[in-house]
Scaffold this motif. Structure first.
Motif, PDB file in Angstrom:
ATOM      1  N   GLY A 476      34.450  24.112 -42.094  1.00  0.00           N
ATOM      2  CA  GLY A 476      33.437  25.073 -42.480  1.00  0.00           C
ATOM      3  C   GLY A 476      32.287  25.167 -41.498  1.00  0.00           C
ATOM      4  O   GLY A 476      31.778  26.269 -41.241  1.00  0.00           O
ATOM      5  N   GLU A 477      31.853  24.057 -40.952  1.00  0.00           N
ATOM      6  CA  GLU A 477      30.725  24.073 -40.021  1.00  0.00           C
ATOM      7  C   GLU A 477      31.081  24.838 -38.758  1.00  0.00           C
ATOM      8  O   GLU A 477      30.287  25.637 -38.249  1.00  0.00           O
ATOM      9  N   GLU A 478      32.282  24.599 -38.255  1.00  0.00           N
ATOM     10  CA  GLU A 478      32.706  25.310 -37.060  1.00  0.00           C
ATOM     11  C   GLU A 478      32.903  26.790 -37.351  1.00  0.00           C
ATOM     12  O   GLU A 478      32.572  27.658 -36.531  1.00  0.00           O
ATOM     13  N   LEU A 479      33.403  27.088 -38.526  1.00  0.00           N
ATOM     14  CA  LEU A 479      33.688  28.473 -38.895  1.00  0.00           C
ATOM     15  C   LEU A 479      32.407  29.291 -39.006  1.00  0.00           C
ATOM     16  O   LEU A 479      32.332  30.420 -38.513  1.00  0.00           O
ATOM     17  N   VAL A 480      31.373  28.734 -39.631  1.00  0.00           N
ATOM     18  CA  VAL A 480      30.147  29.510 -39.810  1.00  0.00           C
ATOM     19  C   VAL A 480      29.451  29.735 -38.471  1.00  0.00           C
ATOM     20  O   VAL A 480      28.855  30.802 -38.244  1.00  0.00           O
ATOM     21  N   LYS A 481      29.545  28.786 -37.569  1.00  0.00           N
ATOM     22  CA  LYS A 481      28.947  28.967 -36.239  1.00  0.00           C
ATOM     23  C   LYS A 481      29.677  30.057 -35.466  1.00  0.00           C
ATOM     24  O   LYS A 481      29.054  30.882 -34.787  1.00  0.00           O
ATOM     25  N   LYS A 482      31.000  30.074 -35.596  1.00  0.00           N
ATOM     26  CA  LYS A 482      31.782  31.088 -34.889  1.00  0.00           C
ATOM     27  C   LYS A 482      31.472  32.481 -35.430  1.00  0.00           C
ATOM     28  O   LYS A 482      31.296  33.430 -34.658  1.00  0.00           O
ATOM     29  N   PHE A 483      31.390  32.596 -36.739  1.00  0.00           N
ATOM     30  CA  PHE A 483      31.030  33.890 -37.331  1.00  0.00           C
ATOM     31  C   PHE A 483      29.641  34.323 -36.885  1.00  0.00           C
ATOM     32  O   PHE A 483      29.413  35.502 -36.579  1.00  0.00           O
ATOM     33  N   ALA A 484      28.694  33.400 -36.870  1.00  0.00           N
ATOM     34  CA  ALA A 484      27.316  33.736 -36.486  1.00  0.00           C
ATOM     35  C   ALA A 484      27.256  34.197 -35.037  1.00  0.00           C
ATOM     36  O   ALA A 484      26.498  35.123 -34.692  1.00  0.00           O
ATOM     37  N   GLU A 485      28.043  33.585 -34.158  1.00  0.00           N
ATOM     38  CA  GLU A 485      28.058  33.998 -32.759  1.00  0.00           C
ATOM     39  C   GLU A 485      28.596  35.416 -32.612  1.00  0.00           C
ATOM     40  O   GLU A 485      28.073  36.213 -31.817  1.00  0.00           O
ATOM     41  N   MET A 964      18.064  27.690 -45.657  1.00  0.00           N
ATOM     42  CA  MET A 964      18.460  28.917 -44.963  1.00  0.00           C
ATOM     43  C   MET A 964      17.258  29.754 -44.561  1.00  0.00           C
ATOM     44  O   MET A 964      17.251  30.361 -43.477  1.00  0.00           O
ATOM     45  N   VAL A 965      16.231  29.808 -45.392  1.00  0.00           N
ATOM     46  CA  VAL A 965      15.028  30.566 -45.040  1.00  0.00           C
ATOM     47  C   VAL A 965      14.358  29.954 -43.813  1.00  0.00           C
ATOM     48  O   VAL A 965      13.831  30.676 -42.954  1.00  0.00           O
ATOM     49  N   LYS A 966      14.419  28.674 -43.708  1.00  0.00           N
ATOM     50  CA  LYS A 966      13.817  28.010 -42.547  1.00  0.00           C
ATOM     51  C   LYS A 966      14.660  28.153 -41.288  1.00  0.00           C
ATOM     52  O   LYS A 966      14.252  27.717 -40.214  1.00  0.00           O
ATOM     53  N   GLY A 967      15.854  28.732 -41.413  1.00  0.00           N
ATOM     54  CA  GLY A 967      16.703  28.929 -40.243  1.00  0.00           C
ATOM     55  C   GLY A 967      17.463  27.695 -39.832  1.00  0.00           C
ATOM     56  O   GLY A 967      17.879  27.577 -38.671  1.00  0.00           O
ATOM     57  N   GLU A 968      17.678  26.787 -40.749  1.00  0.00           N
ATOM     58  CA  GLU A 968      18.363  25.540 -40.426  1.00  0.00           C
ATOM     59  C   GLU A 968      19.878  25.724 -40.443  1.00  0.00           C
ATOM     60  O   GLU A 968      20.406  26.712 -40.968  1.00  0.00           O
ATOM     61  N   THR A 969      20.566  24.747 -39.867  1.00  0.00           N
ATOM     62  CA  THR A 969      22.026  24.682 -39.903  1.00  0.00           C
ATOM     63  C   THR A 969      22.422  23.454 -40.713  1.00  0.00           C
ATOM     64  O   THR A 969      21.893  22.354 -40.481  1.00  0.00           O
ATOM     65  N   GLY A 970      23.350  23.619 -41.671  1.00  0.00           N
ATOM     66  CA  GLY A 970      23.717  22.469 -42.493  1.00  0.00           C
ATOM     67  C   GLY A 970      24.793  22.820 -43.505  1.00  0.00           C
ATOM     68  O   GLY A 970      25.428  23.876 -43.438  1.00  0.00           O
ATOM     69  N   THR A1001      17.362  37.238 -34.546  1.00  0.00           N
ATOM     70  CA  THR A1001      17.226  38.059 -35.756  1.00  0.00           C
ATOM     71  C   THR A1001      16.549  37.203 -36.825  1.00  0.00           C
ATOM     72  O   THR A1001      16.530  35.965 -36.727  1.00  0.00           O
ATOM     73  N   PRO A1002      16.019  37.829 -37.858  1.00  0.00           N
ATOM     74  CA  PRO A1002      15.436  37.050 -38.961  1.00  0.00           C
ATOM     75  C   PRO A1002      16.482  36.664 -40.014  1.00  0.00           C
ATOM     76  O   PRO A1002      16.115  36.274 -41.110  1.00  0.00           O
ATOM     77  N   PHE A1003      17.763  36.773 -39.680  1.00  0.00           N
ATOM     78  CA  PHE A1003      18.813  36.594 -40.670  1.00  0.00           C
ATOM     79  C   PHE A1003      19.447  35.208 -40.586  1.00  0.00           C
ATOM     80  O   PHE A1003      19.459  34.573 -39.523  1.00  0.00           O
ATOM     81  N   SER A1004      19.980  34.774 -41.728  1.00  0.00           N
ATOM     82  CA  SER A1004      20.755  33.536 -41.795  1.00  0.00           C
ATOM     83  C   SER A1004      22.091  33.853 -42.452  1.00  0.00           C
ATOM     84  O   SER A1004      22.164  34.642 -43.404  1.00  0.00           O
ATOM     85  N   LEU A1005      23.149  33.230 -41.942  1.00  0.00           N
ATOM     86  CA  LEU A1005      24.506  33.444 -42.441  1.00  0.00           C
ATOM     87  C   LEU A1005      24.980  32.219 -43.200  1.00  0.00           C
ATOM     88  O   LEU A1005      24.736  31.081 -42.778  1.00  0.00           O
ATOM     89  N   GLY A1006      25.635  32.458 -44.324  1.00  0.00           N
ATOM     90  CA  GLY A1006      26.242  31.377 -45.087  1.00  0.00           C
ATOM     91  C   GLY A1006      27.676  31.717 -45.442  1.00  0.00           C
ATOM     92  O   GLY A1006      28.019  32.886 -45.628  1.00  0.00           O
ATOM     93  N   ILE A1007      28.536  30.701 -45.510  1.00  0.00           N
ATOM     94  CA  ILE A1007      29.900  30.900 -45.996  1.00  0.00           C
ATOM     95  C   ILE A1007      30.169  29.856 -47.077  1.00  0.00           C
ATOM     96  O   ILE A1007      29.543  28.790 -47.117  1.00  0.00           O
ATOM     97  N   VAL A1008      31.099  30.191 -47.970  1.00  0.00           N
ATOM     98  CA  VAL A1008      31.446  29.324 -49.084  1.00  0.00           C
ATOM     99  C   VAL A1008      32.944  29.055 -49.046  1.00  0.00           C
ATOM    100  O   VAL A1008      33.756  29.983 -48.954  1.00  0.00           O
ATOM    101  N   LEU A1009      33.310  27.772 -49.084  1.00  0.00           N
ATOM    102  CA  LEU A1009      34.707  27.364 -49.201  1.00  0.00           C
ATOM    103  C   LEU A1009      34.854  26.573 -50.488  1.00  0.00           C
ATOM    104  O   LEU A1009      34.017  25.723 -50.802  1.00  0.00           O
TER     105      LEU A1009
END
Length: 1486
Positions: A476-485, A964-970, A1001-1009
């Motif tokens: 999941g961590e790798e997947l969300v980074k790839k989508f965000a890129e 997510m509002v703070k722009g963190e990765t986790g 951007t001011p956006f944050s992306l999340g994915i759910v597995l």
């Protein structure tokens, strides 16, 4: 004799005309015409009245009578059809009957009732069981009798209440018709004669009650046939021929004879001395109706002739001729269970003392007593004569209490009633029998589902290829980074395009010389392709080619040229407009070049500060129904956010007495316009002042609140309720405003950037210098903008001085038309520091709906975000003025953005979502931005300010939101309750959340597995040739919303479907396509593995003799978005018309979710079918879906491969259930406990099949199918919940819309005098007329609509507003597999047995039906309930400030700013007449 013969012939003629089935129903007028005898000679003359000879009044009266009778006719037939009467309909029918009785048709009412209505009604009841036999006939007839006796009979008596008192009565007619048409026309004799026949109590009650009703003259053949039936169920029984007992030796049967011929009777118990005298004396019957009609309480039915029953059906016992005791004769009411009636005018239904099955024993004993009394009268004729002589004393004896002879019956009545209650309370349903039914039914439907779906074949095919599969765990961590890129790259291309536009616009302005006499023809989007009356193109119009384009939502566009839109309130040939349009022509080439470099671009635009809007590609702009274009680019969020930095605004409004009338209206509109210029990065509050200072929203006292859509709309509602009073003292209001802003800055709250006070007043007399010296000077950190309202200029200098000495801007607003332009001036002032610094900050907006698309394509609404950049003047001579030329931008469809989060990699329950820096949802599968008002879809008032915590509400501590509002990765794990099927069902999931920010951007992306199947993905491989062959099968489709190949880059590919694109790429016909190789590889593999199902389904369909009726569609889906389905039933016979069509989004693969049947099957054990009824109604009935999961296992890892199922009609399951849930009549009941044989079609049992969420699939009442069981049987559902068999799961909806009452606050008099009402009307007219004259343009109409809408809302009384709701869902606890229980309901006990149906998610329920527990238990509903907050909690929620991430840049100050440019008076011109007239009118309005 001639007269009587004539009447008999007329009667026969009428009878033939009224015979059922002879054609259309006769009306009462027809009857009256047919029965008009000749006045002379007594001869029959049946002649129709010539229509031409009737006078008009007679025609009208007869037409009215026929209309009245038609309504009565329809109502009576509806009662027989088990339909309820409407509200107050019974009263209307009563009055109709009364009116008919007063007309010439009155004498025919009873005849019409008897020969038409009752006959039709009885046929309706009879036809439902006409071909039944044996036990099924007995049970069905018992149910029909209960309905007729309890509902129909009482309703008929109520409807025809005015007819009562006449012989024969309505009750007598109805019972005789029931006897002749139903009871004696069914195979009842055969059913009662069968061995082991179980006679329902209602059958005995029916026979005995019908036996007590006679024709007016003779003992008829029908009556004797009825007695033959009674002899089979009642013993001893006193018939016409004597006392019959089953204990005595019956007579030997002889050859059949006619009903009228008396048989030879051997040793009857009671004999008449003469065959010419009947055994039965006149029967007395208690008639409830007679009391209504004012007649006596006893009716006599005399019997004048002695007739007999055929020997074939008569069985009279031999017995002694002497009695040891005969019960004395006592008139007894046979209707002991009849309803207690209320007035026909006030009651629409009748209340029953007891149910028929509960009280029939008492009735039976009373009727038997009456029969024996009648026999005693023959034994003691003197007593009978005495009774006849004293018949008039009957009512008196009844009033004086029961006679001593009557008391001999009371112990019997009491004993029998007690025994019945005991038997009723101890009614036992065998759990073993129910278990056998459940097991048989489970095997039957499993076999059916397996056969027609082919699930075992598909599971075997995947099992066979497990050796070549590879199962990987999803990272999941790798997947969300790839989508965000990927998203960052896409959004980066949009930003580059916008930068090129900004540079081109600034360069064009730099070299453009302003020309005040410029004449330039541009393409006005309102005027293109239009001509005048002579056929000539309109100025600023001309020919502008348009062509529909797939990329732009199939709108007609011109991709070679942009055009310009000008708001209605801006003159389209204004010098500023012409110079700006000419200058911005340079953007055309940049628009086209951008679109060629990035074909995924949508709309590109330049919004000018002068008001025009240049849009590429060019379109035809459609005005609203009033011919007005209200779109002003300067009001759009992308313009405002790009033009200014974040800001804190306090709006100070004067509500003193001088502001009443037109001034207050202008002030309100000014505040609303200011609010429209604020966004979610801004903060605001509103203060009103007169003699004292008050906050418009008291809950917001002393703070600033975020200017999101929700809060802005809340303020607008409060603004409408503002009223004026007192003297204006602005000094304290200014102090309070500075205090709010200073405290926010000190506490680190608000925007921490620009700060401004907006003063709206009609004059300022106080000295403010000390206030500014204390709070704002010398830094002048807070800008003050002033708006002088009205035409009075006395205090103009004071108001302007305030703005000019606080780096603000002064404007004078005298009409509504001035508001828009003057409010926008403050944006130019706030933009000065940014312009002077030449800082091109790129901004991204929150989600919004494209207004153009919303007006034209409401069914395909798109959520958008915009990227925008300000455009400045680079001319050195104007640098200190900080001139903002406008804003350039482009739109980004959020749907296109979310395509980059590849759906197939997220698993069955997985999803992706986006949020803004403020925590608001940009995109989420559970975001519901629209609601339905009537048939129209409308955006919710707060659709773009839905917080992440309101969707992911299981995150109670808001850890996910904060990170997510703070722009963190986790990452974060949560146990969640998620609802499916529009909130009807709940699933429990373990979700892993992975999140990161999207750079620049001011956006944050999340994915759910989801844990379980969502953790793994398997990879299979086949050759392209093999896969392509199976991919071309006609029964195969792939997910149209997924991106297998990118078709939006090359315009030539835009018309290709995804399947066509995949095939074109694989065959080499479209080598330039960009395709997802991994997804195509999985799709090809699935196509090969599932290919045998096509042949399997086809083989079934080609064998029609082996097909079961009602099996409509077999289907399967795989995790690659591939679907196959086979229609077993043609479209003309299909019930599930919409299932698996493009309109059935719930059951198809979409960008947001897998099909519902796939998701539900994934959470159920693989190999076991899950059954449910879809929510939607279909054309001709309801459908059932059976689905199961298909899995693959490699080592210890199991992944879901797909789901397969079958869609069938509800009748398929119903027919199998009713066939199984019924023990045959020849069942060995010697060792059985409880009811035996047990049958679900019995009247005293209710049987149900419900699913694991408590929804009914099968019930006797077909209308119950699809309903929640708690609504159908609250007592049983309540008990199941208490026992732990079902669990109540609370769910919450923070996006709901609730109906709220609008209370408009008014200081007007509570009761207006007629003069004041007239004055108010005149005031309204003059004020609107004055506004029209003062504004002098169409804009006045546009703005007036806003206020008209507000008043319209108030007139409606109720409007829908956002709210929070809680609603329950229920889920079966599988650890409890079967149980039985007894519910105590006061006067009775209700037993039920529940049994799990093996290999399914279904339960079987068998419930005792003759015990009503509705008074002790309420129904359980799933209706959502609004969460009510008390005032303190509500205020706390409104004041709460959630964590947010502020924009990085802020431009609040620049030392080179020219603060001397601080505004001037409005230059609006009016005629001298209006200028002199307006003070007088305003004085009146005050």
């Amino acid at each position: 004799m001639e007269r009587e013969s004539s009447l008999r012939r007329i009667s026969r003629s009428l009878h033939s005309r009224l015979k059922l089935g002879s054609g259309s129903s006769s009306s009462l007028t027809d009857l009256s015409q047919a029965r008009t005898p000749s006045a002379g000679g007594g001869a029959e003359k049946v002649a129709l009245v010539d229509e031409g000879s009737r006078d008009k009044g007679t025609q009208q009266r007869r037409a009215g009578a026929n209309a009245t009778w038609n309504s009565i006719h329809n109502a009576v037939i509806s009662v027989f059809q088990r339909k309820d009467l409407g509200e107050n309909e019974l009263f209307t029918l009563n009055e109709g009957v009364r009116q008919l009785l007063k007309t010439e048709l009155g004498s025919f009412v009873t005849e019409y009732l008897q020969n038409q209505l009752l006959t039709k009604g009885m046929v309706i009841l009879r036809d439902k069981m006409r071909f039944y036999e044996g036990q099924k006939l007995l049970d069905s007839l018992a149910d029909t009798w209960d309905f007729f006796f309890c509902d129909v009979l009482s309703m008929l008596q109520a409807i025809f209440c005015p007819v009562q008192g006449k012989e024969p009565s309505v009750r007598q007619l109805a019972l005789l018709h029931f006897r002749n048409i139903i009871t004696l026309n069914l195979k009842l004799d055969e059913a009662l004669s069968r061995p082991r026949a179980r006679v329902p109590p209602s059958i005995i009650q029916m026979l005995l009650i019908l036996q007590g009703v006679h024709e007016s003259k003779n003992v008829t053949d029908d009556y004797l046939r009825l007695e033959c039936l009674i002899q089979k169920v009642v013993s001893p029984y006193l018939s016409t021929h004597g006392l019959y007992s089953q204990n005595e030796k019956p007579l030997q049967p002889s050859a059949p004879s006619n009903w009228g011929n008396p048989p030879t009777v051997k040793n009857p118990v009671v004999r008449s001395k003469s065959y010419n005298v009947p055994v039965l004396s006149p029967v007395e019957e208690y008639d409830v109706d007679s009391s209504v009609g004012g007649g006596p309480g006893i009716r006599r039915h005399s019997v004048s002739e002695m007739t007999s029953c055929t020997e074939e059906c008569v069985s009279v016992a031999e017995s002694s001729t002497e009695h040891s005791e005969v019960w004395p004769r006592t008139p007894v009411p046979i209707t002991a269970c009849h309803p207690v009636r209320t007035s026909a005018r006030t009651a629409s239904r009748n209340l029953w003392i007891q149910s028929p099955t509960r009280c029939f024993w008492s009735s039976q004993l009373l009727i038997l007593e009456e029969q024996h009394a009648a026999a005693a009268d023959k034994v003691w004729p003197d007593r009978s004569a005495e009774m006849d002589a004293n018949a008039g004393d009957a009512g008196r004896r009844r009033r004086n209490g029961p006679r001593p002879e009557r008391l001999t019956m009371l112990p019997w009545i009491f004993l029998c009633s007690s025994l019945w209650l005991i038997v009723d309370g101890q009614m036992k349903i065998s759990p073993e029998t129910v278990q056998k039914w459940a097991e048989s039914f489970g095997k039957d439907i499993e076999s059916l589902s397996t056969k027609y779906s082919g699930s075992q074949l598909l599971q075997k095919k995947y099992k066979d290829v497990e050796g070549v599969l590879k199962i990987e765990e999803v990272d999941g961590e790798e997947l969300v980074k790839k989508f965000a890129e990927e998203m960052e790259k896409m959004l980066g291309r949009k930003m580059k395009s916008v930068k090129r536009l900004a540079e081109a616009a600034e360069d064009a302005d730099l070299y453009h010389v302003y020309n005040e006499t410029l004449e330039f023809e541009y393409y006005n989007s309102m005027l293109i392709n239009t001509v005048d009356e002579d056929g000539n193109p309109l100025p600023l119009g001309g020919e502008f080619p348009l062509e529909k384009n797939e990329h732009f939502s199939r709108l007609p566009v011109n991709t070679q040229q942009s055009n310009i839109q000008v708001p209605t309130n801006v003159y389209n040939r204004d010098t500023d407009i012409l110079n700006g349009a000419y200058m911005s022509e340079a953007l055309n080439d940049v628009f086209i070049d951008n679109f060629q470099k990035d074909p995924t671009l949508t709309w590109q635009y330049f919004g000018s500060s002068s008001g025009f809007f240049r849009l590429y590609p060019g379109i035809q702009w459609i005005p609203d129904e009033n011919g007005v274009v209200t779109f002003d680019c300067r009001n759009r969020n992308w313009y405002i956010q790009a033009a200014t930095s974040p800001k804190d605004v306090v709006i100070v409004v004067d509500v003193s007495g001088s502001m009443k009338g037109l001034r207050l209206t202008i002030a309100k509109h000014t505040i609303n316009t200011i609010l429209d210029t604020l966004g979610e990065n801004d903060f605001v509050n509103i203060i009103a002042y007169s003699d004292y200072v008050r906050y418009l929203e008291p809950c917001f006292k002393g703070i600033l609140v975020q200017a999101d859509l929700d809060n802005r709309e809340h303020f607008k509602l409060l603004i409408n309720e503002m009223h004026v009073k007192g003297e204006g003292k602005v000094k304290n209001a200014m102090k309070e405003s500075f205090r709010i802003l200073n405290e926010a800055a000190a506490l680190g709250q608000g925007s921490l950037c620009n700060q401004a006070i907006m003063l709206i007043t009609d004059g300022a007399m106080e000295d403010f210098q000390d206030v500014f010296e204390e709070f704002n000077w010398p830094e002048r950190r807070v800008r003050v903008f002033t708006y002088l309202i009205g035409r009075e200029m006395t205090f103009a200098e004071n108001v302007k001085w305030i703005a000019c000495n606080n780096k603000g801007y002064y404007t004078h607003i005298s009409t509504l038309a001035d508001v828009q332009e003057n409010v926008m001036e403050y944006l130019h002032v706030l933009s000065r520091p940014m312009v002077i610094n030449h800082d091109h900050d790129i901004i991204w907006t929150e989600a919004y709906m494209d207004s153009v698309l919303f007006n034209s394509q409401a069914q395909s609404l798109l959520l958008m975000t915009s990227v925008a950049m300000p455009v400045f003047s680079k001319k050195k001579e104007t640098l200190s003025h900080g001139i903002l030329l406008g804003v350039v931008g482009t739109d980004v469809s959020l749907k296109e953005l979310m395509r980059l989060a590849l759906r197939y990699k997220l698993g069955v329950h997985g999803y992706a979502y986006l949020i803004t820096n403020n925590g608001y949802i940009l995109s989420h599968p559970d975001l519901r931005p629209l609601y339905k008002e009537g048939k129209k879809l409308k955006p919710k008032p707060n659709y773009n300010s839905v917080d992440l915590s309101e969707v992911e509400w299981e995150d109670t501590e808001e850890k996910l939101r904060t990170a997510m509002v703070k722009g963190e990765t986790g990452t974060l794990s949560l146990d969640v309750r998620t609802s499916v099927d529009k909130g009807k069902r709940v699933m429990f999931l373990k979700n892993d959340y992975f999140y990161t920010n999207i750079n620049e951007t001011p956006f944050s992306l999340g994915i759910v597995l989801t844990r379980g199947y969502g953790q793994y993905i398997f990879i299979g491989n086949v050759s392209v040739e093999e896969g392509l062959h199976d991919l071309l099968a006609p029964d195969l489709t792939i997910a149209s919303e997924w991106t297998y190949c990118e078709t939006d880059i090359d315009p030539a590919h835009r018309k290709l479907s995804q399947l066509q694109a995949v095939v074109g790429y694989l065959t080499g016909k479209e080598p330039d396509l960009e395709c997802d190789v991994q997804l195509m590889q999985q799709t090809l593999f699935d196509a090969v593995v599932t290919a045998p199902l096509e042949a399997y389904w086809t083989a079934l369909m080609l064998n029609p003799s082996g097909m079961d009726d009602g099996i409509e569609t077999a289907f399967l889906g795989t995790r690659s978005g591939l679907m196959r389905f086979q229609r077993y039933t043609g479209i003309e016979n299909r019930v599930g018309m919409s299932f698996l069509t493009s309109a059935d989004k719930e059951n198809m693969f979409t960008l947001d979710h897998f099909p519902l049947w796939f998701r539900r099957a994934a959470e159920y054990p693989a190999g076991q079918f899950l059954y449910y009824m879809p929510r939607q109604e279909t054309r001709a009935g309801r459908i059932v879906i059976a689905t199961t999961a298909i899995t693959v296992t490699v080592g210890k890892k199991t992944a879901i491969a797909g789901a397969i199922g079958v869609q069938m009609t509800l009748e398929v399951m119903e027919s199998r259930f009713w066939a199984i849930a019924s023990q045959p009549n020849d069942t060995d009941c010697s060792d059985a406990e409880g009811i035996c044989p047990l049958r679900c079609d019995s009247f005293d049992l209710e049987c149900y099949v419900i699913d694991n969420n408590g929804f009914v699939l099968i019930s006797k009442q077909r209308a119950d199918a699809g309903r929640f069981f708690g609504e159908v049987d609250g007592p049983v559902m309540t008990t199941l919940i208490r026992m732990g068999m079902f669990k109540r799961v609370p769910l919450f909806d923070y996006q709901a819309m609730c109906k709220m009452s609008v209370h408009s606050v008014s200081s007007a008099r509570p009761i207006l005098s007629s003069f004041y009402a007239l004055a108010s009307t005149l005031k309204w007219f003059l004020s609107n007329f004055l506004l029209f004259l003062l504004e002098f343009n169409v804009c006045g109409f546009w703005h007036a609509e806003h206020f008209a809408d507000a008043y319209a809302h108030k007139k409606k009384g109720d409007i829908l507003q956002p709210c929070d709701t809680e609603y329950p869902s229920f889920v079966y606890e599988p650890s409890v597999k079967e149980t039985n229980s007894i519910i105590k309901c006061g006067h009775c006990q209700k037993m039920f047995v529940v049994q799990q149906i093996p290999q399914s998610n279904l339960l079987m329920l068998v419930v005792q039906a003759d015990c009503d527990c509705a008074r002790q238990y309420s129904p359980i509903t799933m209706e959502p309930k609004e969460v009510k907050y008390n005032s303190s909690v509500k205020c706390e929620r409104m004041r709460s400030q959630k964590i947010r991430r502020r924009p990085e840049s802020c431009h609040a100050y620049h030392p080179q700013e020219n603060a001397n440019d601080c505004g001037g008076a409005s230059t609006a011109s009016v005629s001298a007449f209006l200028f002199l007239l307006s003070p007088s009118i305003a004085s009146f309005l005050s």
